[in-house]
Enzyme design. Structure first.
Site, PDB file in Angstrom:
ATOM      1  N   ASP A  94      -4.269   0.340   8.425  1.00 57.58           N
ATOM      2  CA  ASP A  94      -3.088   1.226   8.209  1.00 57.58           C
ATOM      3  C   ASP A  94      -3.112   2.162   9.232  1.00 57.58           C
ATOM      4  OD1 ASP A  94      -0.795   2.607   6.926  1.00 57.58           O
ATOM      5  OD2 ASP A  94      -2.424   3.874   6.162  1.00 57.58           O
TER       6      ASP A  94
ATOM      7  N   HIS B  72       0.890  -1.386   0.208  1.00 54.01           N
ATOM      8  CA  HIS B  72      -0.088   0.128   0.122  1.00 54.01           C
ATOM      9  C   HIS B  72       0.720   1.278  -0.036  1.00 54.01           C
ATOM     10  CE1 HIS B  72       0.485  -0.096   4.292  1.00 54.01           C
ATOM     11  NE2 HIS B  72       0.370   1.229   4.505  1.00 54.01           N
TER      12      HIS B  72
ATOM     13  N   GLU C  27       3.570   5.161  -3.253  1.00 55.35           N
ATOM     14  CA  GLU C  27       3.592   6.696  -2.727  1.00 55.35           C
ATOM     15  C   GLU C  27       5.114   6.895  -2.330  1.00 55.35           C
ATOM     16  OE1 GLU C  27       1.682   8.384   1.195  1.00 55.35           O
ATOM     17  OE2 GLU C  27       0.623   6.829   0.314  1.00 55.35           O
ATOM     18  N   ASP C  28       5.869   5.871  -1.927  1.00 57.67           N
ATOM     19  CA  ASP C  28       6.971   6.127  -1.174  1.00 57.67           C
ATOM     20  C   ASP C  28       8.269   5.582  -1.746  1.00 57.67           C
ATOM     21  OD1 ASP C  28       5.725   7.201   0.614  1.00 57.67           O
ATOM     22  OD2 ASP C  28       5.709   5.626   2.180  1.00 57.67           O
TER      23      ASP C  28
END
Length: 713
Positions: A139, A72, A76-77
């Protein structure tokens, strides 16, 4: 085989071997992508996706969801892309990951706007597949458990967000234990001192209450056995945030909150619930008005139970909840039960239907507008539904938030009913549309084909759906009317500047694009709503047309009165007044901004002539203008009164005054905001002040309060 994945494997007994193999591939992909990244606590970053996947595995979620949990944060990272995830793990996993990922790489007007847009994207993805929010809740749950290493301010912000958004969503989806845990963690970090004090008080009183709880539990068990009712009874302590909220709402001290403990009675079937209720009411007297039947009328999230507060031993109030095994399962797991228990249970289907209906309402609200903060505002309203239950003419039960009105009911039935409602019958009597509904009301909406929403409804509707539909209708109606008016005003302005001129489509397209808009209609609407001056737009059209044809642009300056409203803004950096030489700077969102020609803040933009227009003051501007002055005076008694009197004597109003004194200094500095008609009027006021013997120096302030940026006048 890695040790990290082995910790997750212990939670995967519900999956097939091939699914576990796919999860292991997802783990390796995520571990490799996050290689070298660490959490604030110092742990390798992969520990977080692993923990999230373990939480979801305990909820018995499917392999696709667990893959998405492991991946997840990858998009994004890390440099990994959504395309890579789709190619390796399938489209379903990629969609889930995309729904959970934030939008940090896009530019937003503010942090609040970015946060609102993130929620909008996540909630809409959740409307397509509820597993998105289950991943996000897991999360958030793990992040809340590991927030100790975060800076205090960030902890507080995340905790507040958890209390406002994530805990209510968990409640709405029927995930009761997650809801309570998120609330307690949110409380712990948003109000750390209050949390510690309350936790200490609960712990201190726990020993005294334990004996009472055991006594009550034994009494309940014996009574039910006497009545031959099989039941499992458990005593539970209310979670801290619910105690705190009760203290806040009812203005109680901790010692006054008696029903800190509740008792859950789980029986075989629905008839046994009511038999148990009767038996326990015979044991301890019920407190009037404190009985709720959520079995006959379930909550919006599908929750079912009988609630009653009784006078226990020594008159101490105790709360009991009576439910069946299936109801208890749904109360704990909510919509996640779909994956936990594969059954055709009617109640389970019902909770899924209710959840789907609410998720669908998110799409309805989103369809009305694309404004993310407004969308989030509507969703927040729907996330705190202390419900009332009313009946339609056909006997169907509808749940609405407490305080909902007949108009909210109309929009809940169908958006068309809301748009066309003109009156309402509540319990067969005609009542005003603003009437708040009460439990058990029979509601019938009367409609007319030519009716339409009224702006006044926004003063009393409470549901996000009603507010969203009304705003959207008013916005569209207003924009259509404004566009028609704006087009007429612009045509008149073009005719006044250059009779017979007509801009060709390419010129229109360029000017519309310069304003950051998509269509001419948006530009017309901006003019009609007063956000843009028709004369300014006409100048631009003629200027661009002149560039295209080789003819010079129209030379006339635009006259400014200062009363044009939001279409014209007098710059705060230089505070222009009539008589000052001025320039107009075109801002695509704020309209025409007027600066003095020597304003320091515009030097960087003077080289871009297309952004500027020649402007001039009208002979009779028609208003008074604020201007700031700095007056240095001798430090004497009564000097402020003398200066104020001199300003008033020259026909100027004082809007604001402040002063600064330095210890030991013979001078005092006075700052005035005064109103003048123009530069000449200001000069008269300042001349009059210079005549006062106590005035040492006087400046007009442009921008900086200390006056150092402005030359003496």
């Amino acid at each position: 085989m890695t040790h990290g994945f082995e910790t997750l494997r212990e939670h995967l007994a519900h999956l097939r071997p091939e699914e576990i193999s796919q999860l292991e591939q997802a783990y390796e992909f995520s571990r490799s992508a996050h290689e070298g990244q660490f959490r604030k606590s110092g742990e390798p970053y992969i520990s977080h996706p692993l923990a999230v996947a373990a939480i979801l595995a305990d909820w018995h979620l499917d392999a696709q969801t667990l893959c998405a949990a492991l991946l997840h944060d990858v998009v994004e990272d890390t440099p990994a892309t959504a395309g890579e995830i789709e190619a390796r793990f399938g489209k379903a996993v990629a969609v889930l990951v995309g729904g959970v990922s934030k939008l940090d790489k896009l530019a937003f007007e503010s942090e609040q706007h970015a946060q609102a847009e993130n929620f909008r994207k996540m909630l809409l993805a959740m409307a397509q597949d509820v597993r998105v929010i289950l991943v996000k809740l897991a999360d958030r749950l793990h992040n809340m458990h590991t927030m100790g290493a975060m800076p205090a301010e960030k902890r507080r912000r995340i905790a507040t967000e958890t209390l406002e958004i994530y805990a209510p969503i968990a409640n709405r989806l029927g995930l009761h234990s997650v809801y309570q845990e998120l609330e307690d963690l949110g409380f712990r970090y948003s109000h750390p001192n209050r949390y510690q004090v309350l936790a200490k008080a609960v712990k201190a009183g726990r020993g005294n209450r334990r004996e009472l709880v055991e006594r009550v539990k034994v009494a309940l068990q014996e009574k039910l056995e006497q009545c031959k009712i099989e039941a499992a009874i458990s005593g539970r302590e209310k979670h801290l945030y619910s105690i705190y909220r009760k203290m806040q709402e009812k203005n109680l001290a901790f010692s006054e909150v008696f029903d800190i403990y509740g008792f859950r009675v789980v029986v075989r079937d629905q008839p046994a619930c009511y038999l148990a209720l009767g038996a326990l009411h015979a044991l301890y007297k019920p407190i009037p008005g404190k009985f709720k039947d959520y079995i006959a009328i379930p909550k919006a999230n599908g929750y079912q139970s009988l609630h009653s507060i009784l006078f226990g031993p020594n008159g101490t109030p105790i709360e009991i909840q009576i439910r069946t095994v299936d109801m208890n399962r749904l109360a704990e797991s909510g919509v996640a039960s779909h994956w936990m228990y594969k059954s055709a249970d009617t109640a389970l289907n019902d909770v899924q239907t209710r959840t789907h209906r609410w998720l669908q309402s998110l799409l309805d609200i989103q369809a009305d507008h694309g404004d993310s903060p407004e969308f989030l505002e509507h969703i927040k309203v729907d996330l705190f539904p202390d419900e009332v239950y009313v009946f339609t003419p056909k006997g169907k039960i509808m749940a609405l938030p407490r305080g909902a009105t007949a108009v909210d009911f109309a929009f809940a039935v169908h958006s068309d009913v809301g748009h066309r409602c003109i009156a309402v019958k509540i319990n067969y009597e005609l009542m005003p549309l603003r009437t708040q509904l009460r439990n058990g009301d029979h509601v019938e909406v009367l409609t007319a084909s030519n009716a339409s929403p009224n702006a006044a409804w926004l003063n009393f509707v409470v549901t996000g759906k009603a507010r969203s539909h009304i705003r959207n209708y008013l916005r569209n109606t207003r924009v259509e009317e404004a566009a028609a008016l704006g087009e007429r005003l612009l045509r008149n302005a073009i005719e006044a500047l250059h009779p017979g001129a007509e801009a060709d489509p390419a010129v229109w397209d360029r000017v519309v694009k310069d304003y950051g808009l998509q269509t001419r209609e948006e530009l017309f609407a901006g003019i009609g709503l007063g956000r843009k001056l028709p004369l300014v737009v006409a100048h631009q059209l003629l200027h661009v047309q002149g560039e295209k044809t080789g003819e010079p642009a129209h030379p006339h300056a635009i006259s400014i009165r200062g009363t044009e409203g939001i279409a014209v803004e007098l710059a705060q950096c230089c505070h222009p007044i009539p008589g000052d030489p001025i320039l107009g700077f075109i801002h695509k969102d704020r309209g025409l901004i007027i600066h003095t020609h020597d304003c320091p803040s515009i030097r960087a933009f003077r080289t871009d002539p297309e952004k500027w227009l020649d402007v001039e003051w009208e002979a009779e501007p028609g208003r008074m203008f604020d201007v700031s002055i700095k007056v240095v005076v001798g430090n004497k008694r009564g000097v402020l009164a003398k200066v104020a009197a001199a300003i008033a004597e020259h026909g100027s109003n004082i809007v604001n005054v402040s002063m600064e004194e330095e210890d030991g200094s013979p001078y005092t500095v006075l700052f005035f905001t005064v109103q003048v008609e123009n530069r000449a009027h200001l000069a008269r006021v300042m001349r009059g002040l210079r005549m006062l013997p106590d005035v040492v120096r006087i400046f007009r302030i442009k921008g900086k309060k200390d006056g150092r940026a402005a030359p003496p006048q």
